[in-house]
Write a protein that holds these residues in place. Structure first.
Motif, PDB file in Angstrom:
ATOM      1  N   LEU A  84       0.834  -1.211   0.000  1.00 28.74           N
ATOM      2  CA  LEU A  84       0.000   0.000   0.000  1.00 28.74           C
ATOM      3  C   LEU A  84       0.865   1.255   0.000  1.00 28.74           C
ATOM      4  O   LEU A  84       0.606   2.202  -0.748  1.00 28.74           O
ATOM      5  CB  LEU A  84      -0.940   0.005   1.208  1.00 28.74           C
ATOM      6  N   VAL A  85       1.910   1.254   0.821  1.00 34.00           N
ATOM      7  CA  VAL A  85       2.817   2.404   0.893  1.00 34.00           C
ATOM      8  C   VAL A  85       3.606   2.539  -0.414  1.00 34.00           C
ATOM      9  O   VAL A  85       3.774   3.636  -0.947  1.00 34.00           O
ATOM     10  CB  VAL A  85       3.782   2.270   2.093  1.00 34.00           C
ATOM     11  N   ALA A  86       4.082   1.426  -0.933  1.00 33.85           N
ATOM     12  CA  ALA A  86       4.952   1.446  -2.106  1.00 33.85           C
ATOM     13  C   ALA A  86       4.215   1.818  -3.388  1.00 33.85           C
ATOM     14  O   ALA A  86       4.777   2.487  -4.251  1.00 33.85           O
ATOM     15  CB  ALA A  86       5.624   0.089  -2.276  1.00 33.85           C
ATOM     16  N   ASP A  87       2.974   1.394  -3.531  1.00 36.42           N
ATOM     17  CA  ASP A  87       2.318   1.437  -4.840  1.00 36.42           C
ATOM     18  C   ASP A  87       1.167   2.413  -5.013  1.00 36.42           C
ATOM     19  O   ASP A  87       0.788   2.699  -6.150  1.00 36.42           O
ATOM     20  CB  ASP A  87       1.797   0.035  -5.196  1.00 36.42           C
ATOM     21  N   THR A  88       0.586   2.916  -3.963  1.00 39.41           N
ATOM     22  CA  THR A  88      -0.658   3.672  -4.095  1.00 39.41           C
ATOM     23  C   THR A  88      -0.543   4.868  -5.042  1.00 39.41           C
ATOM     24  O   THR A  88      -1.341   4.990  -5.976  1.00 39.41           O
ATOM     25  CB  THR A  88      -1.194   4.106  -2.718  1.00 39.41           C
ATOM     26  N   LEU A  89       0.421   5.737  -4.829  1.00 38.78           N
ATOM     27  CA  LEU A  89       0.516   6.923  -5.685  1.00 38.78           C
ATOM     28  C   LEU A  89       0.860   6.539  -7.119  1.00 38.78           C
ATOM     29  O   LEU A  89       0.287   7.073  -8.073  1.00 38.78           O
ATOM     30  CB  LEU A  89       1.531   7.928  -5.137  1.00 38.78           C
ATOM     31  N   SER A  90       1.767   5.607  -7.284  1.00 38.69           N
ATOM     32  CA  SER A  90       2.174   5.170  -8.614  1.00 38.69           C
ATOM     33  C   SER A  90       0.980   4.593  -9.398  1.00 38.69           C
ATOM     34  O   SER A  90       0.745   4.967 -10.553  1.00 38.69           O
ATOM     35  CB  SER A  90       3.278   4.115  -8.495  1.00 38.69           C
ATOM     36  N   ILE A  91       0.233   3.716  -8.770  1.00 37.33           N
ATOM     37  CA  ILE A  91      -0.929   3.126  -9.440  1.00 37.33           C
ATOM     38  C   ILE A  91      -1.976   4.195  -9.721  1.00 37.33           C
ATOM     39  O   ILE A  91      -2.568   4.220 -10.809  1.00 37.33           O
ATOM     40  CB  ILE A  91      -1.539   1.974  -8.607  1.00 37.33           C
ATOM     41  N   ALA A  92      -2.201   5.083  -8.769  1.00 33.50           N
ATOM     42  CA  ALA A  92      -3.213   6.129  -8.958  1.00 33.50           C
ATOM     43  C   ALA A  92      -2.872   7.018 -10.152  1.00 33.50           C
ATOM     44  O   ALA A  92      -3.745   7.308 -10.988  1.00 33.50           O
ATOM     45  CB  ALA A  92      -3.345   6.974  -7.686  1.00 33.50           C
ATOM     46  N   VAL A  93      -1.609   7.436 -10.260  1.00 30.01           N
ATOM     47  CA  VAL A  93      -1.204   8.272 -11.393  1.00 30.01           C
ATOM     48  C   VAL A  93      -1.336   7.490 -12.693  1.00 30.01           C
ATOM     49  O   VAL A  93      -1.873   7.980 -13.685  1.00 30.01           O
ATOM     50  CB  VAL A  93       0.241   8.800 -11.207  1.00 30.01           C
ATOM     51  N   MET A  94      -0.850   6.254 -12.675  1.00 30.02           N
ATOM     52  CA  MET A  94      -0.911   5.449 -13.895  1.00 30.02           C
ATOM     53  C   MET A  94      -2.356   5.242 -14.336  1.00 30.02           C
ATOM     54  O   MET A  94      -2.679   5.379 -15.528  1.00 30.02           O
ATOM     55  CB  MET A  94      -0.220   4.102 -13.684  1.00 30.02           C
ATOM     56  N   GLU A  95      -3.232   4.953 -13.424  1.00 29.87           N
ATOM     57  CA  GLU A  95      -4.636   4.719 -13.763  1.00 29.87           C
ATOM     58  C   GLU A  95      -5.334   5.993 -14.234  1.00 29.87           C
ATOM     59  O   GLU A  95      -6.130   5.966 -15.178  1.00 29.87           O
ATOM     60  CB  GLU A  95      -5.376   4.103 -12.577  1.00 29.87           C
ATOM     61  N   LEU A  96      -5.049   7.104 -13.586  1.00 23.19           N
ATOM     62  CA  LEU A  96      -5.647   8.371 -13.996  1.00 23.19           C
ATOM     63  C   LEU A  96      -5.248   8.710 -15.427  1.00 23.19           C
ATOM     64  O   LEU A  96      -6.104   8.983 -16.281  1.00 23.19           O
ATOM     65  CB  LEU A  96      -5.228   9.495 -13.043  1.00 23.19           C
ATOM     66  N   VAL A  97      -3.962   8.666 -15.699  1.00 18.18           N
ATOM     67  CA  VAL A  97      -3.467   9.000 -17.037  1.00 18.18           C
ATOM     68  C   VAL A  97      -3.982   8.000 -18.061  1.00 18.18           C
ATOM     69  O   VAL A  97      -4.486   8.379 -19.124  1.00 18.18           O
ATOM     70  CB  VAL A  97      -1.921   9.071 -17.054  1.00 18.18           C
ATOM     71  N   ASP A  98      -3.862   6.726 -17.752  1.00 19.54           N
ATOM     72  CA  ASP A  98      -4.306   5.674 -18.671  1.00 19.54           C
ATOM     73  C   ASP A  98      -5.763   5.871 -19.074  1.00 19.54           C
ATOM     74  O   ASP A  98      -6.098   5.850 -20.260  1.00 19.54           O
ATOM     75  CB  ASP A  98      -4.111   4.302 -18.002  1.00 19.54           C
ATOM     76  N   ASN A  99      -6.610   6.084 -18.116  1.00 17.03           N
ATOM     77  CA  ASN A  99      -8.040   6.186 -18.425  1.00 17.03           C
ATOM     78  C   ASN A  99      -8.402   7.509 -19.088  1.00 17.03           C
ATOM     79  O   ASN A  99      -9.298   7.544 -19.936  1.00 17.03           O
ATOM     80  CB  ASN A  99      -8.870   5.911 -17.174  1.00 17.03           C
ATOM     81  N   LEU A 100      -7.722   8.596 -18.744  1.00 17.25           N
ATOM     82  CA  LEU A 100      -7.968   9.864 -19.447  1.00 17.25           C
ATOM     83  C   LEU A 100      -7.572   9.752 -20.912  1.00 17.25           C
ATOM     84  O   LEU A 100      -8.291  10.229 -21.793  1.00 17.25           O
ATOM     85  CB  LEU A 100      -7.217  11.010 -18.765  1.00 17.25           C
ATOM     86  N   VAL A 101      -6.432   9.116 -21.174  1.00 17.39           N
ATOM     87  CA  VAL A 101      -5.999   8.922 -22.563  1.00 17.39           C
ATOM     88  C   VAL A 101      -6.992   8.024 -23.299  1.00 17.39           C
ATOM     89  O   VAL A 101      -7.408   8.323 -24.416  1.00 17.39           O
ATOM     90  CB  VAL A 101      -4.567   8.333 -22.628  1.00 17.39           C
ATOM     91  N   LEU A 102      -7.395   6.953 -22.668  1.00 16.45           N
ATOM     92  CA  LEU A 102      -8.343   6.025 -23.283  1.00 16.45           C
ATOM     93  C   LEU A 102      -9.659   6.725 -23.626  1.00 16.45           C
ATOM     94  O   LEU A 102     -10.209   6.530 -24.713  1.00 16.45           O
ATOM     95  CB  LEU A 102      -8.589   4.848 -22.334  1.00 16.45           C
TER      96      LEU A 102
END
Length: 154
Positions: A84-102
């Motif tokens: 949770l500590v290691a991945d939360t921000l990274s996944i959140a940014v990746m998902e936000l960008v990925d879905n906005l582009v999609l």
């Protein structure tokens, strides 16, 4: 620190950020592909499909990190906290960008699983998300956060 040592440390930080982002991309891609495939197959709305894909991306992202940490001998409960500590921000940014582009690609969300548009759009969106997320992970690692907390347990 010598100039050479400084550049070597900076390079190591970028290498670690790229590695962490590739790790993040793996979990996100698994979740995104499954979520988009399930949502598209079931005829879910764009919002419901994206919600499912994002949920699965977080689940798979956390699970991959937790699994790595458990292999070091730590219990699942502690491994999940580290993930949770290691991945939360990274996944959140990746998902936000990925879905906005999609969402910005005309017809991507309406294309079926058999459509090249669907798969190329998803691949492009994930690639853009990767490029945007690498500096985020570099920033986290430079501050002793993100995936910087995971190697201490290997």
């Amino acid at each position: 620190m010598s100039e050479h040592a400084h550049h070597a440390a900076a390079g190591a930080g970028w290498n670690m950020a790229i590695s962490a982002t590739l790790h993040c991309l793996t979990g996100c891609a698994i979740g995104e592909v499954l979520g988009m495939a399930i949502g598209t197959t079931l005829g879910l709305s764009d919002g419901a499909t994206i919600a499912l894909a994002v949920t699965l991306a977080f689940l798979f992202g956390y699970a991959l990190t937790a699994r790595r940490v458990v292999r070091t001998g730590l219990p699942w409960r502690q491994a999940i906290r580290i993930a949770l500590v290691a991945d939360t921000l990274s996944i959140a940014v990746m998902e936000l960008v990925d879905n906005l582009v999609l969402l910005a690609i005309p017809g991507a969300m309406d294309a079926g699983l058999a459509s090249l548009t669907f798969w190329l759009s998803l691949a492009f969106a994930l690639a853009v998300a990767f490029v945007v997320t690498v500096p985020v992970n570099r920033w986290l690692i430079a501050r002793g956060r993100g995936h910087a907390v995971v190697p201490a347990h290997h």
